[in-house]
Scaffold this active site. Sequence first.
Site, mmCIF file in Angstrom:
data_model
loop_
_atom_site.group_PDB
_atom_site.id
_atom_site.type_symbol
_atom_site.label_atom_id
_atom_site.label_comp_id
_atom_site.label_asym_id
_atom_site.label_seq_id
_atom_site.Cartn_x
_atom_site.Cartn_y
_atom_site.Cartn_z
ATOM 1 C CG ASP A 76 -50.233 -54.933 -16.970
ATOM 2 O OD1 ASP A 76 -50.857 -55.866 -17.504
ATOM 3 O OD2 ASP A 76 -49.401 -54.236 -17.567
ATOM 4 C CG ASP A 118 -45.819 -51.687 -17.463
ATOM 5 O OD1 ASP A 118 -46.989 -51.965 -17.763
ATOM 6 O OD2 ASP A 118 -44.845 -52.128 -18.091
#
Length: 1208
Positions: free
Chosen positions: A523, A856
Site C-alpha cells: 500500500d 497499514d
Amino acid sequence: MSSVSTIQASGAGDGNRKKTTTLDDLVQYVNLYVRTPTPLSGLILPFVPLYLIAFYLWIYVYGGTEKGELDLPVESAVLDKTEATTAWNEIGFVAVVAIAFVHILTLLFCYWSVHVLAFLTCRRVKLPGPGVLAKVVPTANNGNSKIVPIRSMKLQDGGLEYYLVFQKTKYVWDGEKATFRAVEFPVNELLSSYANSRGHETEEALKTAEQTYGNNEMEMVVPEFHELFVERATAPFFVFQVFSVGLWCMDDYWYYSLFTLFMLIAFECTIVKQQLRNMSEIRKMGNKPYLIYAFRQNKWRHIGSDELLPGDLVSITRSQNDNIVPCDVVILRGNCIVDESMLTGESVPQMKESLESMDQLNVELNVEGDGKLFVLYGGTKVVQHTAPSKESMRAPDGGCIGYVIRTGFNTSQGKLLRTILFGANRATENNAETFAFIAFLMVFAVAAASYVWVKGSEDPERNRYKLFLECALILTSIIPPDLPIELTLAVNTSLIQLTKLFVFCTEPFRIPFAGKVQICCFDKTGTLTTDNLMVEGIAGLTPNGSCVPIEEAQNSTVQVLACCHSLAVLEDGLVGDPLEKATLAAVDWSLTKTDSVIPKRGQLKPLRIVQRYHFSSALKRMSVVAGYLMPYSNEISYIGAVKGAPEVIIKMLKTVPKDYEKIYLEYARRGARVLALGIKEFNTLSAQRVRELKRDEVECELTFAGFVIISCPMKPDSKSVIKELIQSSHKVVMITGDSPLTACHVARELRFTRKKLLILTPPHESSNENWTWVSIDGDQTYQLEPNRERNISMLLATHDLCITGEGLLYLQHNAHRYMLKLLPQITVCARFAPKQKEFVITTLKQLGYCTLMCGDGTNDVGALKHAHVGVSLLTSAPVKRKRTEEEVQQLNAATAAAAAAQTAANQQMTPRERALRRRQEQLNQTQARLQNALKDMEEQTMVKLGDASIAAPFTSKSSSIVCVNHIIKQGRCTLVTTLQMFKILALNALIQAYCQSVLYIDGVKFSDTQATMQGIFIAACFLFITRSKPLKTLSKVAPLPNIFNLYTISTILAQFAVHFGTLYYLTSQATALAPPSTGKVKLYIDMDPEEKTKYDPNIVSSTVYIICIALQVATIAVNYKGHPFMESLRANRMLMYSIAASAGLVLLLTTGLAPELTEFFEIIDFPADFRKLLLIVLVVDIIGAFALDRVCSFLFGENRRKSKVLNC
C-alpha cells in the site's frame, strides 16, 4: 439487492470466470441431501459382512480340528493341531485388524472431507424439506465446505419458506428458479424512498421484516476446548503418530511410546489454547446490545439495539460507554463526525452529511461510492453529532435520524468479521508436499517391509504375528513420526527471532511461505510514505508559475485554504483529513467549535462556515459558503470557496490562466499532491438566500486562487528496503488508492522501476478511440491491443506499466485473458478500491505466484488475509500488561510439580529410555521457549481493534516496512532449513530401510547403548540445524520453493547410491572376515526376553554401526548449506562441534585409540588391514557424496532457476 450481491458488484469480475456456475460471490454451489439410515450407510453396510466372514473363517472354519489329524499319533496330532490353530489365529487376528484399520480410516476420511461424508452417509435430493441437509461449497479463498441443515419458517401468508445459514449469511430457497439466493437488503433504493420513509408503521410489517432479516445480532460462539481438540486430534498427521505409538507399545517400548504420546497431546493442546485466545479476541469485536430510540408504528420507542431491523428509523447520538453504531444506517436528518478506525484502520474521523442537505434525491444509493458520505457503518463510533435543523421529525434524545439498511453479519463490520473468521484457509504443516514426501519414503519402506516378510516367512516356525508387527514397525520408523515436531522446531526458531524484532505471527506455518515470495505488494499512504504532509507553497499565480511560500500568498488564496475543509473541533482537539489539517496549520488560522476560522495574525477578518458541500470521489471537489463581517457595519459578506482536482476546477473558472495545465502536470509528475483553488464573491445575502444556495451556484464563475502544492515524504527506510527486495529476485508492486501520477512518482523515487512508466488511459468521452498506454509526460502513446499478447513483452522491454481501478474493470469485462497475462507484469496499481486490491492478490495466487501484501489499515483486510504472507503495520502504541501475583504463584507451583514428577519418572527408566527422554526434553525446551516468547508477546501486544492484527497473519509493532525484509529473511532461512531436513531425513530413511531389512534378516543388530547414542546425535544435529540464523542481507537468488525439484531428487538418489555402495562393500568385506555362522539366523523377534537384553558384538555389527554414524555425519555435513540464505557451518558453532565430535568418535572407534570408548560402545577390535580399508572407504564416501551434491547443485540448483516474474 443482497449483501452478497453487493460484494459481487463491488468486486466486479471476481466471479467472472465462473459466472455460469457460481451461486454468488461467496457460494459456488449447493447440493441437497437426506441422511441414509445408519445401518445402510457406507460406514456400516459394507463392513458388517466383511467382519462376519472374517470372524466365521477365523473361529469356525480354520479354528477347529482338521481332517487327517486323527490318523496321526496322539502327541503328534495335538502338537500339529496347536501349531495350526496358532497360525490361523494369528492370520485371523491380522485379517480382523486390517478390516478394522480400513473401517477407522473410512471414518476419519468422513472427518477430513465433507464430500466423502456426503457420499457415504447421504443421498441426493432435488427439493428442500424436513430433515434435508445442504452441502455448501464456497468459492476459492472463502473458507471450507460444510454440511448445514435446511431450516423452515412459516410466513405471514401461511406459506412455508426454506432457508439455510452458511458463514453467518442467510440463503433463501427460490422455488421458481429451484436454487438458493441471498436475502435482499434495502441498500440500493432511491434516496427519496429513504427520505420519505416513516419506518415500520404496522405490526405486520415488523413481523415480516423480522422473519426476512432476523435480529441485529452479531453473536460469535467460541467453541469448547474439547471440540477444537477433537478437530486437531483427527488431523491425518496426528492419527499417523498415534498409530505409530500404538505399534511401539505392542513392541515393548512402553515408556518411550507413552512419553511421545504425552508430547503430541501437549503440543496440540498449546495450539488449541492459542486458537481459543484468538477466537475470544474476535468475539470482543461483536456489538454489545444497548438501548436505542426507534420510530415504530408512528411513535418513538426505546428498544434494544439487537432488535433493530432493516427499514427502521433510529436516533443516533454521540457514542457513550463504548457504544458503537449498531448497524449500517443512512442519515436522513442531522450531521455526524465518525471515527471509522475500527473498520478502515484510519485514525482520521470522517464527517457525515444527511440526505436533507441533498437537492437531487432521484438517484440510487451507492454504499461503496459517493453514498459513503450519508452512511454510518456498523462498528464505528460517533464522536460528535448535530441535531436535525428542520422541524419535520425530531427524536426524544435529539439524535441524528437514520434509516437502517443492513444488520447483523451483513453490515460492513459483519463482513470484516466474516473475512477474519472464514476468509482464507489457515496454512498448516499438514500440506500436500509433506504427504507427497511421505509417499516417496513409503515406497522404500514398503519394499523393506516386504523383504522382511518374504524372507522371514521362509522359516515355518517363526511367529507370523510378531513378523507382521516388525514389518509395521519398519513402515513407521522409516517415516519419522516426529517429523511435524522437527518441522515445528524450524518454524518456532524463526518465530522467536521475529518476536525479538517486534513482528507477531498468528499463523506460524506461514513463515516458510515468506521464503517462497515472488511478488511483494505494498500500500502507499502510511506504508511507504508517512502521514505527515508538508505544504510546499502556492503555484500558478506568479508570471513564471513558480511556487511561492504560503506566507507570500494572496489574501483570496489564504481565505480558501482557511475555510474550505471538513475539519471539526472535538474535546481531543482538531480532527479530520491530515491534508486539510496541514493546510490550515500552514496558513496559521485556527478553527473553533462553532465552525468559525480565525487568523492568528494578519489583517484578514475571521470567517464563519455556513454551508459545506462535501468532497465526493465522483465530483473530485468540495466547496463551502463562508461569511465575514464587513468593516464599519453589521452586514455579512459571503464568499464561495472551492478546491479540487485541477482538471475539474478548470471548467468552473471565469478565466483560465495561460499555463494552467502545464504547471499542475509539472508538479504532479514530481509526486506532489496538487489541488486547484477557486473563490467567488457573493457580497451580502439574506439568510434565506444563503440556505437556498445550490452547489452549482457556488461552483461556477470562479476566480482562480492558485494551486496548493503538498508533498508526502517517504519513510526514511522505504528506499533501502525496496532496493534490497528488488536485488533479491522479487517483483515489487504498489497498490494504492492515490492518483496514478503521484503513485508513479513515488514508484520512481523508491526505485520500483528505472524504466519509463506507461499509464493505461481511457479515451476522451467525446472520441470513439480505444484505451491507450500513455507515458507520464504524455509524449509517448501506444494502443492497447488485447488480441496481440506479444505486445506486452515488447512494451516491457523499455517500459513499466501502471493501471488504474477503472482500467482493471475495463480489462476484466473486455479482455479477461489479456488481463491475466498483464497482471503479474504491472508495477503500479492506482485508484484501486479495497475489493480490487483483494482481486489482484487472489488472481496472482490463482496464476501460481507466491504473494506478500503489506498494508497499514483494515481496509486492506481482504488482500492481507488472502496473500500467502499478509503483513499489517501497527501505528498505535501497544499496552503492556503485568502478570498478577496469582499468575506468578500458579507458574511457580506448576514448575515445581513438573520437576518432582520428572525425578520420580526418571528413577523407573532404563538407561536407553532415559536417553530417549532426554531427546524429547530438548524438543520440549524449544517448545517452552516458544511458549514464553508467545506469552510475552501476547502481554505486550494487547492491540486495539482496527489494527488488522488478527486479520493479517503477520503484524509489525513498528510502522516501518523493514519488517517485510525480516519476515522474508526468516522465511528463506526456515524454508531452506526445512528442505535440508527433508533431504537428511530422506537419506537417513533410505539407509535405515536397507539396515532394517537386508541386514536385519542377516542377523545384524545394535545394542541399546549404540541405538541410544545414535538417536541423541541425530536429535542434537537437528536441533542445531533448526537454530540457524539468517544472514543480514537478502541473497540475490531465491531458494528452491519445494521439496520436489530436480536438484533435491537427483542429489538424494546420487548420495544414496554412494552411501549404499559404501555400506554394501564394507558389509561384504566384514562378512568375509567373520567366522562362518552355524545354524539358522535368530532374529530379534525370535528371542526370549532374556536374550533380548544380551548383546554379543561381532565384526559385521560393529562395522555397520560405525558406517551408520559416519553416513549420518556425511549426510548432515554435506547437506547443510549456510550461504547465501543463512549462517555458514562455521558460524553455527554448536552444529559444527557436534559434527566434529561425531567424526572424532568414528575415527576413535575405527582406529581403537581409546579402548574405554570402544568398550562402552561395544565395538570389537578390528584387524589392522580392515581398519585401514574402513577409514579409506569412509573418507572416499564423504568426498564422493560432497562432489555429487555440488555437481547436482551446479546443474539444477537455485542459480539455474529462472524467475517466473519478468523484470525482477
